[in-house]
Write a protein that holds these residues in place. Structure first.
Motif, PDB file in Angstrom:
ATOM      1  N   ARG A 118      48.004  37.671  43.591  1.00 47.17           N
ATOM      2  CA  ARG A 118      49.036  38.912  43.768  1.00 47.17           C
ATOM      3  C   ARG A 118      48.399  40.029  43.054  1.00 47.17           C
ATOM      4  NH1 ARG A 118      54.666  36.774  43.153  1.00 47.17           N
ATOM      5  NH2 ARG A 118      54.541  35.592  44.247  1.00 47.17           N
ATOM      6  N   ALA A 119      48.023  39.779  41.729  1.00 52.22           N
ATOM      7  CA  ALA A 119      47.641  40.704  40.854  1.00 52.22           C
ATOM      8  C   ALA A 119      46.227  41.366  42.151  1.00 52.22           C
ATOM      9  CB  ALA A 119      47.318  39.878  39.599  1.00 52.22           C
ATOM     10  N   LYS A 120      45.029  40.901  42.567  1.00 56.78           N
ATOM     11  CA  LYS A 120      44.081  41.002  43.179  1.00 56.78           C
ATOM     12  C   LYS A 120      44.773  41.299  43.702  1.00 56.78           C
ATOM     13  CE  LYS A 120      39.951  38.844  45.700  1.00 56.78           C
ATOM     14  NZ  LYS A 120      39.163  37.781  45.744  1.00 56.78           N
ATOM     15  N   LYS A 121      44.973  41.174  45.065  1.00 59.73           N
ATOM     16  CA  LYS A 121      45.551  41.971  45.629  1.00 59.73           C
ATOM     17  C   LYS A 121      46.219  43.528  45.445  1.00 59.73           C
ATOM     18  CE  LYS A 121      48.271  41.731  50.169  1.00 59.73           C
ATOM     19  NZ  LYS A 121      48.843  41.253  51.154  1.00 59.73           N
ATOM     20  N   SER A 122      47.101  43.687  45.214  1.00 64.33           N
ATOM     21  CA  SER A 122      47.741  45.019  44.343  1.00 64.33           C
ATOM     22  C   SER A 122      46.528  45.641  43.316  1.00 64.33           C
ATOM     23  CB  SER A 122      49.208  44.999  43.709  1.00 64.33           C
ATOM     24  OG  SER A 122      48.999  44.014  42.601  1.00 64.33           O
ATOM     25  N   ARG A 123      46.059  45.022  42.809  1.00 63.27           N
ATOM     26  CA  ARG A 123      44.352  46.033  42.011  1.00 63.27           C
ATOM     27  C   ARG A 123      45.678  45.907  40.774  1.00 63.27           C
ATOM     28  NH1 ARG A 123      41.233  50.370  45.101  1.00 63.27           N
ATOM     29  NH2 ARG A 123      39.735  49.521  43.805  1.00 63.27           N
ATOM     30  N   ALA A 124      46.373  45.195  40.266  1.00 59.50           N
ATOM     31  CA  ALA A 124      47.469  45.458  38.437  1.00 59.50           C
ATOM     32  C   ALA A 124      46.269  45.504  37.660  1.00 59.50           C
ATOM     33  CB  ALA A 124      48.500  44.466  38.835  1.00 59.50           C
ATOM     34  N   ILE A 125      45.065  44.506  38.253  1.00 59.27           N
ATOM     35  CA  ILE A 125      43.775  44.025  37.310  1.00 59.27           C
ATOM     36  C   ILE A 125      43.537  44.640  36.780  1.00 59.27           C
ATOM     37  CG2 ILE A 125      42.116  43.282  36.273  1.00 59.27           C
ATOM     38  CD1 ILE A 125      43.517  40.292  38.408  1.00 59.27           C
ATOM     39  N   GLU A 126      43.245  45.752  37.865  1.00 61.93           N
ATOM     40  CA  GLU A 126      42.089  47.259  37.436  1.00 61.93           C
ATOM     41  C   GLU A 126      43.303  47.991  36.620  1.00 61.93           C
ATOM     42  OE1 GLU A 126      39.747  48.595  41.736  1.00 61.93           O
ATOM     43  OE2 GLU A 126      39.210  46.108  41.735  1.00 61.93           O
ATOM     44  N   ARG A 127      44.294  48.622  37.407  1.00 63.92           N
ATOM     45  CA  ARG A 127      44.774  49.356  37.188  1.00 63.92           C
ATOM     46  C   ARG A 127      45.091  49.066  35.431  1.00 63.92           C
ATOM     47  NH1 ARG A 127      47.558  48.876  41.531  1.00 63.92           N
ATOM     48  NH2 ARG A 127      49.250  47.573  40.401  1.00 63.92           N
ATOM     49  N   ALA A 128      45.693  47.649  35.282  1.00 67.02           N
ATOM     50  CA  ALA A 128      45.647  47.590  33.474  1.00 67.02           C
ATOM     51  C   ALA A 128      44.856  47.731  32.676  1.00 67.02           C
ATOM     52  CB  ALA A 128      46.689  46.118  33.331  1.00 67.02           C
ATOM     53  N   LEU A 129      43.154  47.640  33.604  1.00 65.14           N
ATOM     54  CA  LEU A 129      42.410  47.374  32.804  1.00 65.14           C
ATOM     55  C   LEU A 129      41.399  48.941  32.239  1.00 65.14           C
ATOM     56  CD1 LEU A 129      41.126  44.110  33.094  1.00 65.14           C
ATOM     57  CD2 LEU A 129      42.307  44.596  30.961  1.00 65.14           C
ATOM     58  N   SER A 130      41.694  49.790  33.197  1.00 64.40           N
ATOM     59  CA  SER A 130      41.475  50.868  33.821  1.00 64.40           C
ATOM     60  C   SER A 130      39.902  50.948  33.879  1.00 64.40           C
ATOM     61  CB  SER A 130      41.848  52.089  32.675  1.00 64.40           C
ATOM     62  OG  SER A 130      42.749  51.858  31.815  1.00 64.40           O
ATOM     63  N   ALA A 131      39.864  49.870  34.338  1.00 61.18           N
ATOM     64  CA  ALA A 131      37.808  49.374  35.391  1.00 61.18           C
ATOM     65  C   ALA A 131      38.091  49.095  36.105  1.00 61.18           C
ATOM     66  CB  ALA A 131      37.604  48.625  33.988  1.00 61.18           C
ATOM     67  N   GLN A 132      37.283  49.277  37.169  1.00 59.83           N
ATOM     68  CA  GLN A 132      36.653  49.117  37.709  1.00 59.83           C
ATOM     69  C   GLN A 132      36.580  47.180  38.033  1.00 59.83           C
ATOM     70  OE1 GLN A 132      36.870  49.898  41.281  1.00 59.83           O
ATOM     71  NE2 GLN A 132      37.520  52.040  40.068  1.00 59.83           N
ATOM     72  N   VAL A 133      36.830  46.473  38.935  1.00 58.99           N
ATOM     73  CA  VAL A 133      37.111  44.928  39.295  1.00 58.99           C
ATOM     74  C   VAL A 133      35.719  44.758  40.436  1.00 58.99           C
ATOM     75  CG1 VAL A 133      37.195  42.940  38.320  1.00 58.99           C
ATOM     76  CG2 VAL A 133      38.539  44.755  37.427  1.00 58.99           C
ATOM     77  N   SER A 134      34.342  43.964  40.405  1.00 58.96           N
ATOM     78  CA  SER A 134      33.482  43.233  41.121  1.00 58.96           C
ATOM     79  C   SER A 134      34.193  42.619  42.117  1.00 58.96           C
ATOM     80  CB  SER A 134      32.721  43.766  41.134  1.00 58.96           C
ATOM     81  OG  SER A 134      32.177  42.486  40.194  1.00 58.96           O
ATOM     82  N   GLN A 135      33.572  41.554  43.211  1.00 63.71           N
ATOM     83  CA  GLN A 135      34.210  41.039  43.732  1.00 63.71           C
ATOM     84  C   GLN A 135      33.554  39.505  43.202  1.00 63.71           C
ATOM     85  OE1 GLN A 135      36.071  40.451  45.795  1.00 63.71           O
ATOM     86  NE2 GLN A 135      36.510  38.160  45.847  1.00 63.71           N
ATOM     87  N   GLU A 136      33.254  40.177  42.568  1.00 64.64           N
ATOM     88  CA  GLU A 136      32.533  38.592  41.795  1.00 64.64           C
ATOM     89  C   GLU A 136      33.153  37.802  40.291  1.00 64.64           C
ATOM     90  OE1 GLU A 136      30.751  41.218  42.393  1.00 64.64           O
ATOM     91  OE2 GLU A 136      29.227  40.636  44.443  1.00 64.64           O
ATOM     92  N   VAL A 137      33.637  39.518  39.874  1.00 64.64           N
ATOM     93  CA  VAL A 137      34.143  39.323  38.922  1.00 64.64           C
ATOM     94  C   VAL A 137      35.306  38.202  39.048  1.00 64.64           C
ATOM     95  CG1 VAL A 137      35.306  40.150  36.268  1.00 64.64           C
ATOM     96  CG2 VAL A 137      33.084  40.994  37.197  1.00 64.64           C
ATOM     97  N   TYR A 138      36.044  38.373  39.918  1.00 68.39           N
ATOM     98  CA  TYR A 138      36.895  38.165  40.987  1.00 68.39           C
ATOM     99  C   TYR A 138      36.520  36.411  40.972  1.00 68.39           C
ATOM    100  CZ  TYR A 138      40.404  42.349  41.209  1.00 68.39           C
ATOM    101  OH  TYR A 138      40.840  43.611  41.284  1.00 68.39           O
TER     102      TYR A 138
END
Length: 92
Positions: free
Chosen positions: A57-77
């Motif tokens: 759910r956090a991945k779909k809503s991009r909540a991790i990217e917003r919270a960490l102020s960074a782009q997260v690649s698919q490999e990292v996910y």
């Protein structure tokens, strides 16, 4: 007097829980993103329930990217999801 329990909000389900029940996702000062099971790594952190559905759910809503102020690649996910499924608390 009882000791105060620190509460944090899960990025997936948005539910407040005790900090000790959640897994910290951390962006280190050099930009690496990883899971921190102990909550002691340096860097900016955000919290997730130890549940794969909250992670999805956090991945779909991009909540991790917003919270960490960074782009997260698919490999990292993919690496974070594998680490969460394995419950790799190697730094405990």
């Amino acid at each position: 007097m009882p000791k105060k329990i620190p509460m944090r909000q899960c990025l997936g389900c948005r539910e407040m829980r005790p900090k000790s029940e959640l897994i910290r996702v951390v962006r280190s000062p050099d930009g690496d993103i990883s899971l921190d099971f102990r909550g002691k790594k340096p860097g900016r952190g955000a919290y997730l329930c130890p549940d794969v559905t909250c992670f999805a759910r956090a991945k779909k809503s991009r909540a991790i990217e917003r919270a960490l102020s960074a782009q997260v690649s698919q490999e990292v996910y993919d690496a974070l999801e594998a680490q969460m499924k394995a419950g790799d608390g190697g730094d405990r």
